[in-house]
Design a protein around this motif. Structure first.
Motif, mmCIF file in Angstrom:
data_model
loop_
_atom_site.group_PDB
_atom_site.id
_atom_site.type_symbol
_atom_site.label_atom_id
_atom_site.label_comp_id
_atom_site.label_asym_id
_atom_site.label_seq_id
_atom_site.Cartn_x
_atom_site.Cartn_y
_atom_site.Cartn_z
ATOM 1 N N LEU A 103 1.722 8.910 -8.032
ATOM 2 C CA LEU A 103 0.760 9.759 -7.335
ATOM 3 C C LEU A 103 0.965 9.700 -5.820
ATOM 4 C CD1 LEU A 103 -2.480 9.044 -9.386
ATOM 5 C CD2 LEU A 103 -1.188 11.186 -9.309
ATOM 6 N N ARG A 104 1.157 8.497 -5.274
ATOM 7 C CA ARG A 104 1.379 8.356 -3.834
ATOM 8 C C ARG A 104 2.655 9.076 -3.406
ATOM 9 N NH1 ARG A 104 -1.109 4.591 -0.684
ATOM 10 N NH2 ARG A 104 -2.652 3.299 -1.706
ATOM 11 N N ASN B 249 4.374 16.052 -0.546
ATOM 12 C CA ASN B 249 3.687 17.317 -0.328
ATOM 13 C C ASN B 249 2.830 17.328 0.928
ATOM 14 O OD1 ASN B 249 4.173 19.224 -2.719
ATOM 15 N ND2 ASN B 249 3.916 17.215 -3.659
ATOM 16 N N GLY B 250 2.997 16.306 1.773
ATOM 17 C CA GLY B 250 2.285 16.250 3.044
ATOM 18 C C GLY B 250 0.788 16.061 2.907
ATOM 19 N N ARG B 251 0.360 15.457 1.814
ATOM 20 C CA ARG B 251 -1.071 15.266 1.563
ATOM 21 C C ARG B 251 -1.561 13.879 1.946
ATOM 22 N NH1 ARG B 251 -3.660 20.028 0.000
ATOM 23 N NH2 ARG B 251 -2.072 21.338 -0.934
ATOM 24 N N MET B 252 -0.643 12.974 2.323
ATOM 25 C CA MET B 252 -1.037 11.609 2.666
ATOM 26 C C MET B 252 -0.345 11.201 3.957
ATOM 27 S SD MET B 252 -0.739 8.143 0.419
ATOM 28 C CE MET B 252 -2.288 8.341 -0.414
ATOM 29 N N LYS B 253 -1.135 10.677 4.886
ATOM 30 C CA LYS B 253 -0.590 10.195 6.149
ATOM 31 C C LYS B 253 0.087 8.852 5.938
ATOM 32 C CE LYS B 253 -4.254 12.438 8.695
ATOM 33 N NZ LYS B 253 -5.471 12.258 9.481
ATOM 34 N N LYS B 254 1.032 8.525 6.788
ATOM 35 C CA LYS B 254 1.758 7.259 6.689
ATOM 36 C C LYS B 254 0.830 6.050 6.766
ATOM 37 C CE LYS B 254 6.045 8.433 6.231
ATOM 38 N NZ LYS B 254 6.813 8.102 5.062
ATOM 39 N N ASP C 92 -0.535 5.017 3.594
ATOM 40 C CA ASP C 92 0.557 4.808 2.658
ATOM 41 C C ASP C 92 1.203 3.437 2.800
ATOM 42 O OD1 ASP C 92 2.313 5.659 0.756
ATOM 43 O OD2 ASP C 92 3.612 6.704 2.154
ATOM 44 N N SER C 93 0.557 2.510 3.484
ATOM 45 C CA SER C 93 1.185 1.265 3.886
ATOM 46 C C SER C 93 1.564 0.320 2.758
ATOM 47 C CB SER C 93 0.287 0.528 4.879
ATOM 48 O OG SER C 93 -0.939 0.224 4.261
ATOM 49 N N ASN C 94 0.875 0.341 1.617
ATOM 50 C CA ASN C 94 1.196 -0.616 0.548
ATOM 51 C C ASN C 94 1.518 0.084 -0.767
ATOM 52 O OD1 ASN C 94 -1.457 0.140 0.530
ATOM 53 N ND2 ASN C 94 -2.224 -1.780 -0.299
ATOM 54 N N ASP C 95 2.400 1.114 -0.720
ATOM 55 C CA ASP C 95 2.744 1.822 -1.959
ATOM 56 C C ASP C 95 3.731 1.058 -2.824
ATOM 57 O OD1 ASP C 95 5.255 2.291 -0.922
ATOM 58 O OD2 ASP C 95 5.156 4.457 -1.054
ATOM 59 N N ASP C 96 4.356 0.020 -2.286
ATOM 60 C CA ASP C 96 5.280 -0.772 -3.095
ATOM 61 C C ASP C 96 4.606 -1.990 -3.694
ATOM 62 O OD1 ASP C 96 8.143 -0.135 -0.963
ATOM 63 O OD2 ASP C 96 7.422 0.938 -2.735
ATOM 64 N N ASP C 97 3.299 -2.056 -3.605
ATOM 65 C CA ASP C 97 2.521 -3.180 -4.167
ATOM 66 C C ASP C 97 2.646 -3.170 -5.672
ATOM 67 O OD1 ASP C 97 0.784 -5.216 -4.676
ATOM 68 O OD2 ASP C 97 -1.021 -4.056 -4.248
ATOM 69 N N THR C 98 3.246 -4.216 -6.235
ATOM 70 C CA THR C 98 3.432 -4.287 -7.685
ATOM 71 C C THR C 98 2.464 -5.248 -8.339
ATOM 72 O OG1 THR C 98 5.112 -5.984 -7.407
ATOM 73 C CG2 THR C 98 5.879 -3.689 -7.539
ATOM 74 N N SER C 99 1.463 -5.707 -7.616
ATOM 75 C CA SER C 99 0.574 -6.725 -8.157
ATOM 76 C C SER C 99 -0.553 -6.149 -8.999
ATOM 77 C CB SER C 99 -0.016 -7.552 -7.007
ATOM 78 O OG SER C 99 -0.777 -6.726 -6.160
ATOM 79 N N SER C 100 -0.702 -4.816 -9.061
ATOM 80 C CA SER C 100 -1.811 -4.209 -9.830
ATOM 81 C C SER C 100 -1.571 -4.285 -11.300
ATOM 82 C CB SER C 100 -1.974 -2.753 -9.419
ATOM 83 O OG SER C 100 -2.314 -2.676 -8.074
#
Length: 61
Positions: free
Chosen positions: A38-39, A45-50, A53-61
């Motif tokens: 989703l991120r 598509n330019g719907r989320m600012k950087k 978006d800082s922790n999109d590689d978080d794999t702990s969820s």
């Protein structure tokens, strides 16, 4: 860390199975993989600012 909210998701079984296989390949949980996809779509598509978006590689969820 950003606040997390629960959201019930109805999803086609074939799509869910494919996302689960992808998550397994990427060593992520199913939830983390769905959020990653989703991120990525939002970013492309330019719907989320950087800044959001800082922790999109978080794999702990």
């Amino acid at each position: 860390m950003a606040e997390k909210k629960a959201y019930p998701l109805r999803i086609n079984a074939e799509v869910l199975d494919a996302i689960q296989r992808w998550a397994d390949d990427e060593l992520r949980s199913l939830n983390a993989q769905i959020e990653y996809v989703l991120r990525d779509a939002l970013r492309k598509n330019g719907r989320m600012k950087k800044a959001e978006d800082s922790n999109d590689d978080d794999t702990s969820s």
